[in-house]
Scaffold this motif. Structure first.
Motif, PDB file in Angstrom:
ATOM      1  N   ALA A  59      30.658  45.586  33.428  1.00  0.00           N
ATOM      2  CA  ALA A  59      31.208  44.420  32.721  1.00  0.00           C
ATOM      3  C   ALA A  59      30.432  43.132  32.956  1.00  0.00           C
ATOM      4  O   ALA A  59      30.848  42.065  32.504  1.00  0.00           O
ATOM      5  CB  ALA A  59      32.669  44.217  33.108  1.00  0.00           C
ATOM      6  N   LYS A 100      48.393  41.284  31.551  1.00  0.00           N
ATOM      7  CA  LYS A 100      48.354  41.811  30.179  1.00  0.00           C
ATOM      8  C   LYS A 100      48.503  40.708  29.138  1.00  0.00           C
ATOM      9  O   LYS A 100      48.181  40.919  27.971  1.00  0.00           O
ATOM     10  CB  LYS A 100      49.424  42.887  29.983  1.00  0.00           C
ATOM     11  N   ARG A 127      35.911  41.105  30.996  1.00  0.00           N
ATOM     12  CA  ARG A 127      34.978  41.080  29.860  1.00  0.00           C
ATOM     13  C   ARG A 127      35.116  39.802  29.036  1.00  0.00           C
ATOM     14  O   ARG A 127      34.155  39.366  28.393  1.00  0.00           O
ATOM     15  CB  ARG A 127      35.220  42.291  28.954  1.00  0.00           C
ATOM     16  N   ASN A 128      36.298  39.203  29.044  1.00  0.00           N
ATOM     17  CA  ASN A 128      36.569  38.098  28.119  1.00  0.00           C
ATOM     18  C   ASN A 128      36.649  36.723  28.765  1.00  0.00           C
ATOM     19  O   ASN A 128      37.016  35.750  28.104  1.00  0.00           O
ATOM     20  CB  ASN A 128      37.884  38.373  27.371  1.00  0.00           C
ATOM     21  N   GLU A 142      39.721  44.109  30.833  1.00  0.00           N
ATOM     22  CA  GLU A 142      39.691  43.305  29.602  1.00  0.00           C
ATOM     23  C   GLU A 142      39.494  41.830  29.920  1.00  0.00           C
ATOM     24  O   GLU A 142      38.733  41.130  29.263  1.00  0.00           O
ATOM     25  CB  GLU A 142      40.992  43.504  28.807  1.00  0.00           C
ATOM     26  N   GLY A 181      42.813  48.684  33.747  1.00  0.00           N
ATOM     27  CA  GLY A 181      42.246  48.506  32.412  1.00  0.00           C
ATOM     28  C   GLY A 181      42.523  47.118  31.859  1.00  0.00           C
ATOM     29  O   GLY A 181      41.654  46.507  31.201  1.00  0.00           O
ATOM     30  N   GLN A 182      43.718  46.590  32.115  1.00  0.00           N
ATOM     31  CA  GLN A 182      44.049  45.225  31.682  1.00  0.00           C
ATOM     32  C   GLN A 182      43.182  44.205  32.412  1.00  0.00           C
ATOM     33  O   GLN A 182      42.756  43.205  31.827  1.00  0.00           O
ATOM     34  CB  GLN A 182      45.536  44.968  31.925  1.00  0.00           C
ATOM     35  N   CYS A 183      42.913  44.466  33.693  1.00  0.00           N
ATOM     36  CA  CYS A 183      42.024  43.586  34.462  1.00  0.00           C
ATOM     37  C   CYS A 183      40.609  43.621  33.895  1.00  0.00           C
ATOM     38  O   CYS A 183      39.934  42.586  33.794  1.00  0.00           O
ATOM     39  CB  CYS A 183      41.992  44.010  35.926  1.00  0.00           C
TER      40      CYS A 183
END
Length: 362
Positions: free
Chosen positions: A137, A328, A107-108, A104, A100-102
């Motif tokens: 993504a 993270k 996406r950014n 993010e 999940g951190q990956c």
């Protein structure tokens, strides 16, 4: 090399260095070898001094293009030259939280390529979930590095070709050679036949066909202590042999130089080839290859979320030289200002036409 040494290496290769409690399972021991007398005594130049001759030290990152994520070291094979030291006995697996951190970060950032590797990445229990979420993504090139035999390892993997097709995954598959003998020597008895069957299964759903947008590329790395031959010539030979013998099609062949780390370093030392191999790498050094080595446009993420300049640095536990060291806490601006960590293994990526996860670079 004597037959007894070959036999000993083959027997030992059935387990990872970690499971064998081998001294080289310790990354510090590997670094001591790489920084040892051959370089410390001035017989060969340190890599940092070599690139300084052409004004390329310190090595700096460019724009991030590739996020390479190792989702676990577990693998159904124990290949003789594996730089990850992967195998069935390795239990390190990326959690859904770290995935999940990956996501993010995906996406950014402007990263347009997501490169999933292992071990056998498909063995991570959350692999399919991660592929499905990452596909949403906006990644332009979604790579999964498959060892091929995983497709046949268990019934639950038999539908992987269809799954890959559904998500337009770019399949990059390891294939040591187009002959049974050389492939099985490096990867284990029976691997060649299973790899051929897996390639045929991928072809059946459209992968690798001349006009298909379902990309299927193969990766070759030498089975001994020598550098790969010309990539274009090898691709021609692979295509000809696999088509004539098995009616298999694929798009490109990537030729990758074996780096002197982990199980390949163990092989070099056990076969008394370490010094000669390092001489070969240094003598083949190409400053033009330094410009496009993969560490300049890639961030490598380990199964537990730590950040590295490349997959090889990850296996030597050389984390990024930055305040931001974990996924993270990812920060583009901070990471873009770092110096890339280098050592003598980097000669492997800058020898001849250069070497990266995408093949030659110069």
């Amino acid at each position: 090399m004597t037959q007894s040494i070959l036999t000993d290496i083959k027997k030992a290769a059935k387990k990872s260095l970690k499971a064998r409690k081998d001294a080289l399972a310790n990354t510090q021991t590997q670094m001591e070898v790489l920084n040892g007398d051959l370089f410390a005594d001035g017989e060969l130049p340190f890599f940092k001094d070599k690139i300084a001759e052409t004004g390329q030290f310190p090595l700096k990152p460019k724009t991030l293009e590739v996020l390479q994520i190792n989702v676990g070291y577990m693998c159904n094979q124990v290949c003789a030259h594996c730089h990850v030291d992967a195998g069935p006995d390795r239990k390190e697996i990326m959690t859904r939280e770290t995935m999940g951190q990956c996501l993010e970060v995906i996406r950014n950032t402007g990263a347009h390529t997501l490169d999933l590797t292992g071990g056998a990445p498909e063995m991570n229990p959350d692999f399919r979930w991660f592929v499905e979420e990452a596909s949403k993504a906006g990644i332009k090139d979604f790579i999964v590095r498959s060892n091929l035999t995983i497709i046949l390892a268990n019934k639950k993997y038999h539908d992987l070709p269809e799954f890959f097709k559904k998500h337009n995954v770019h399949v990059v598959s390891s294939m040591p050679h187009y002959t049974r003998g050389k492939t099985d020597k490096q990867r284990g008895d029976g691997v060649f036949d299973k790899s051929i069957k897996a390639l045929q299964m991928l072809n059946e759903v459209g992968y690798g066909m001349p006009d298909s947008n379902l990309r299927l590329d193969l990766v070759y790395n030498p089975s001994g202590a020598f550098l790969p031959a010309d990539q274009a010539a090898m691709e021609h030979d692979f295509k000809k042999a696999l088509k004539e013998d098995f009616d298999i099609d694929f798009h490109n062949l990537f030729a990758i130089t074996n780096l002197p780390i982990s199980r390949f370093l163990d092989y070099l030392i056990a076969s008394d080839n370490y010094e000669d191999y390092m001489y070969s790498l240094v003598e083949a050094y190409n400053p033009a290859a330094v410009e496009n080595v993969m560490c300049t446009n890639t961030i490598s993420v380990s199964w537990d979320g730590w950040l590295y300049d490349c997959d090889f640095n990850q296996m030597l536990d050389l984390k990024v030289a930055s305040k931001v060291k974990h996924i993270k806490h990812y920060n583009d601006d901070v990471l873009n200002n770092r110096d890339i960590i280098i050592s003598q293994h980097c000669y492997g990526c800058t020898a001849g036409a250069g070497s990266s996860c995408q093949g030659t670079v110069a």
